[in-house]
Scaffold this active site. Structure first.
Site, PDB file in Angstrom:
ATOM      1  N   CYS A  98      -6.954  -6.053   0.166  1.00  0.00           N
ATOM      2  CA  CYS A  98      -5.905  -6.214   1.037  1.00  0.00           C
ATOM      3  C   CYS A  98      -4.932  -4.921   0.998  1.00  0.00           C
ATOM      4  CB  CYS A  98      -4.834  -7.620   0.558  1.00  0.00           C
ATOM      5  SG  CYS A  98      -3.447  -7.725   1.883  1.00  0.00           S
TER       6      CYS A  98
ATOM      7  N   HIS B  21      -7.283 -12.579  -0.532  1.00  0.00           N
ATOM      8  CA  HIS B  21      -7.098 -12.559  -2.282  1.00  0.00           C
ATOM      9  C   HIS B  21      -7.869 -12.591  -2.389  1.00  0.00           C
ATOM     10  CE1 HIS B  21      -2.832  -9.950  -2.107  1.00  0.00           C
ATOM     11  NE2 HIS B  21      -3.380 -10.318  -0.569  1.00  0.00           N
TER      12      HIS B  21
ATOM     13  N   GLU C 117      -8.062 -13.381  -5.973  1.00  0.00           N
ATOM     14  CA  GLU C 117      -8.159 -13.837  -7.156  1.00  0.00           C
ATOM     15  C   GLU C 117      -6.698 -14.801  -7.051  1.00  0.00           C
ATOM     16  OE1 GLU C 117      -7.412 -11.106  -5.393  1.00  0.00           O
ATOM     17  OE2 GLU C 117      -5.281 -10.548  -5.382  1.00  0.00           O
TER      18      GLU C 117
ATOM     19  N   ILE D  57      -2.238 -12.917   3.108  1.00  0.00           N
ATOM     20  CA  ILE D  57      -0.549 -13.022   2.703  1.00  0.00           C
ATOM     21  C   ILE D  57      -0.832 -10.837   3.156  1.00  0.00           C
ATOM     22  CG2 ILE D  57       1.272 -12.637   1.048  1.00  0.00           C
ATOM     23  CD1 ILE D  57      -0.909 -13.588  -0.835  1.00  0.00           C
TER      24      ILE D  57
ATOM     25  N   SER E  93       0.628  -1.416   0.527  1.00  0.00           N
ATOM     26  CA  SER E  93      -0.016  -0.164   0.414  1.00  0.00           C
ATOM     27  C   SER E  93       0.365   1.181  -0.206  1.00  0.00           C
ATOM     28  CB  SER E  93      -0.795   0.294   1.087  1.00  0.00           C
ATOM     29  OG  SER E  93      -0.201   0.357   2.189  1.00  0.00           O
TER      30      SER E  93
HETATM   31  N1  GLN Z   1       0.685  -5.824   4.205  1.00  0.00           N
HETATM   32  C1  GLN Z   1       0.706  -4.949   2.699  1.00  0.00           C
HETATM   33  C2  GLN Z   1       0.497  -3.619   3.171  1.00  0.00           C
HETATM   34  O1  GLN Z   1       0.490  -2.844   3.894  1.00  0.00           O
HETATM   35  C3  GLN Z   1      -0.635  -5.514   2.136  1.00  0.00           C
HETATM   36  C4  GLN Z   1      -0.433  -6.478   1.279  1.00  0.00           C
HETATM   37  C5  GLN Z   1      -1.441  -7.583   0.702  1.00  0.00           C
HETATM   38  O2  GLN Z   1      -1.847  -6.612   0.439  1.00  0.00           O
HETATM   39  N2  GLN Z   1      -1.229  -8.867   0.183  1.00  0.00           N
HETATM   40  O3  GLN Z   1       0.492  -2.857   1.664  1.00  0.00           O
END
Ligand code: GLN
Length: 205
Positions: A86, A183, A185, A147, A56
């Protein structure tokens, strides 16, 4: 009317979302297309946007620099449906603090009145899969792939909680906005992508 879906292609799980969205379009027999989008101009032409998982901080910084962040915010405020996955859900939040590092200064869309904990379930090596139920949107069983996933630690009363896992909020909806910590996808199940397409269809009409 043909619907125009974009997957934000700045960083992250772009191709996987294109494939899932195309399959969902085919399964539903919806007249529409799905493409990579990067620029403010690309985004301004969309009926629906997927912000994929990834990192992010990177998605935020790069979309700030090329002004796509501003256009995304305007379009979503005007009613364009968005599916944040996510890191994509992190982007939609008002506040996103990291579980270990706490507050870091990262550009966010600030469209959902939620406080979110980044990396809420641990690091990459702590990735896991779990069964998720989203009964209110008629998806009683879904394989959630987590994840470095966030969770929502505080949500305003206007936020509909779609799913929790281990007492933590992991899927939400507010009007034209949906977000998941996991996720979809990365599974073969396109039911959430179909749900999103139906949302886009109802807003485009
Ligand atoms: N931990 C990631 C973040 O903070 C997000 C992880 C993901 O999109 N799989 O941006």
């Amino acid at each position: 009317m043909s619907i125009n879906i974009g997957v934000l292609a700045i960083q992250g799980d772009v191709q996987e979302n294109i494939i899932s969205t195309q399959k969902a379009l085919d399964d539903l027999g919806i007249d529409g297309s799905v493409t990579n989008v990067k620029t403010a101009d690309d985004i301004s032409k969309l009926d629906g946007l997927i912000i994929p998982g990834g990192e992010s901080t990177t998605i935020g910084q790069l979309s700030l620099v090329n002004s796509s962040l501003k256009v995304m915010k305007e379009k979503i405020e005007q009613g364009m449906p968005v599916f944040g996955i996510c890191a994509g859900m992190i982007m939609l939040a008002k506040i996103a603090d990291d579980r270990i590092m706490g507050k870091i200064n990262q550009p966010l869309l600030n469209l959902l009145d939620i406080k979110l904990e980044r990396n809420s379930f641990g690091r990459q090596k702590d990735s896991f899969e779990a069964e998720i139920s989203m009964d209110s949107i008629k998806i009683p069983k879904f394989r959630g792939v987590f994840i470095r996933a966030p969770s929502i630690s505080e949500a305003n009363s206007d936020i509909e909680v779609l799913a929790k896992f281990n007492e933590k909020i992991v899927a939400i909806k507010k009007g034209n906005i949906i977000g998941t910590s996991f996720h979809p996808e990365l599974t073969k199940d396109v039911s959430l992508h179909k749900y999103f397409l139906n949302l886009v269809k109802s807003f485009a009409n």
